[in-house]
Design a protein around this motif. Structure first.
Motif, short mmCIF file in Angstrom:
data_model
loop_
_atom_site.label_atom_id
_atom_site.label_comp_id
_atom_site.label_asym_id
_atom_site.label_seq_id
_atom_site.Cartn_x
_atom_site.Cartn_y
_atom_site.Cartn_z
N HIS A 4 92.28 -46.54 18.50
CA HIS A 4 91.27 -46.85 17.49
C HIS A 4 91.87 -46.64 16.11
N PRO A 5 91.71 -47.61 15.18
CA PRO A 5 92.40 -47.51 13.88
C PRO A 5 91.96 -46.29 13.07
N PHE A 6 90.75 -45.72 13.32
CA PHE A 6 90.27 -44.60 12.52
C PHE A 6 90.39 -43.27 13.27
N ARG A 7 91.05 -43.28 14.41
CA ARG A 7 91.18 -42.05 15.19
C ARG A 7 92.19 -41.10 14.53
N VAL A 8 91.78 -39.84 14.37
CA VAL A 8 92.68 -38.83 13.80
C VAL A 8 93.26 -38.03 14.97
N ARG A 9 94.58 -38.08 15.11
CA ARG A 9 95.23 -37.48 16.28
C ARG A 9 95.36 -35.97 16.13
N SER A 10 95.54 -35.47 14.92
CA SER A 10 95.75 -34.03 14.71
C SER A 10 94.40 -33.32 14.56
N PRO A 11 94.12 -32.32 15.40
CA PRO A 11 92.86 -31.57 15.23
C PRO A 11 92.82 -30.80 13.92
N TRP A 12 93.99 -30.41 13.39
CA TRP A 12 94.02 -29.69 12.12
C TRP A 12 93.57 -30.60 10.98
N LEU A 13 94.11 -31.81 10.98
CA LEU A 13 93.73 -32.76 9.94
C LEU A 13 92.26 -33.14 10.07
N LEU A 14 91.79 -33.31 11.31
CA LEU A 14 90.39 -33.65 11.52
C LEU A 14 89.47 -32.55 11.01
N ALA A 15 89.85 -31.29 11.25
CA ALA A 15 89.04 -30.17 10.77
C ALA A 15 88.94 -30.17 9.25
N VAL A 16 90.05 -30.44 8.58
CA VAL A 16 90.06 -30.46 7.11
C VAL A 16 89.21 -31.62 6.59
#
Length: 335
Positions: A4-16
């Motif tokens: 998915h083009p908007f999927r964030v793979r890193s949980p750290w980046l997603l949390a921020v």
């Protein structure tokens, strides 16, 4: 499998990112809720001045000069005409000029906040002389400051928004959703009137008229959320919540008066479900339905729009369209 083009793979980046999004939403919501309350002041507030023409004209001029732009003044011949205007919700208060000075006739049922504000203004105009205050349309004896009315109306908005969302996500079938909306509106009207009138004593009018006002508001708010959900799915639910609560509630002036909010926001709030619903319920509870024509039309429009969207919406259940079959696996057959 494509990512998915908007999927964030890193949980750290997603949390921020989620934390930043929450702060951005907070930065928008805080002024939306706080600014109207922090800037309450009369803006073209409808009031009347009654008495002999020379005295009434002189008093109207003093009011206009003391607070430019604050009041929309109507001149009336006597106290009886002023009281009729108050009961018809044409004005919030009337300054009556008489041989003994100024008397203030108020309608705290329309807005206790406005009644208190104008009582202070009358004391200033009388140059320290005692001012007789006549409550023509008083608030409920068990709710003289109107806090119970405002606090009791908020759950009606929240439950209506919730009902619309639940019907969209959990109920399949347009007919079933329509039945759910109508059933919810009827039950919400009866239960709301029973609690606010019979139990808490916040409302003092005809219970069936009050139940009808609550039912129409419930149908308008829940129908708008369910209708937008039927049309757009999950984003529609969010848009409905935005209109009903996140924007509609702070602009509703349920605890004050729309003429006390910065304009045009006070007027805009009266064309959203919560603002129109609060005005309609006040008219039904304290004024025998007077002054309810605009709010009645607004809520009827939202209710009709919501029902039409539910009846024609393409999303059938779960907030989305039925999933497409996977061509790589055999179709499942349910018996």
């Amino acid at each position: 499998m494509a990512t998915h083009p908007f999927r964030v793979r890193s949980p750290w980046l997603l949390a921020v990112l989620l934390a930043a999004l929450a702060v951005a939403v907070q930065a928008l919501l805080v002024p939306l809720f706080a600014a109207p309350a922090a800037n309450l002041a009369p803006r073209d507030l409808p009031i009347a001045v009654a008495g002999p023409p020379p005295a009434a004209a002189e008093l109207a001029g003093r009011l206009t000069a003391a607070r430019p732009g604050a009041f929309e003044v109507t001149t009336l011949p006597d106290a009886a005409a002023a009281d009729r205007a108050l009961r018809d919700r044409e004005v919030y208060a009337a300054f009556v000029a008489g041989p003994d000075g100024i008397a203030l006739h108020t309608a705290p049922a329309a807005s206790p906040t406005v009644a208190a504000l104008l009582t202070e203004a009358a004391a200033q105009l009388s140059a320290g002389r005692p001012v007789s205050v006549v409550q023509v349309v008083p608030a409920a004896p068990d709710d003289p400051r109107g806090a119970g009315f405002a606090a009791g109306f908020l759950p009606l908005a929240l439950t209506s928004m919730l009902a619309g969302a639940l019907l969209t996500f959990l109920v399949a079938g347009r007919g079933a959703r329509l039945l759910g909306l109508l059933g919810y509106a009827v039950l919400a009207g009866l239960a709301g009137a029973a609690v606010l009138h019979g139990w808490l004593g916040v409302l003092t009018g005809d219970p069936m008229r009050e139940a009808g006002a609550i039912a129409l508001f419930a149908l308008a708010a829940a129908g708008l959320v369910a209708g937008l959900g039927a049309l757009l799915g999950g984003p529609g639910i969010g848009l409905g919540a935005l209109l009903v609560f996140l924007v509609g509630n702070p602009l509703s002036a349920v605890s004050a008066a729309p003429e006390l909010l910065p304009q045009p926001w006070g007027l805009i709030g009266q064309f959203l479900p919560v603002g129109a619903g609060g005005t309609l319920l006040r008219s039904a509870a304290y004024f025998d339905g007077a002054g309810a024509s605009r709010s009645l039309a607004v809520l009827a429009g939202y209710a009709l729009l919501g029902l039409l969207l539910v009846a024609s919406g393409r999303f059938r259940t779960g907030g989305g369209a039925a999933p497409a079959a996977d061509p790589g696996r055999p179709a499942e057959i349910t018996v």
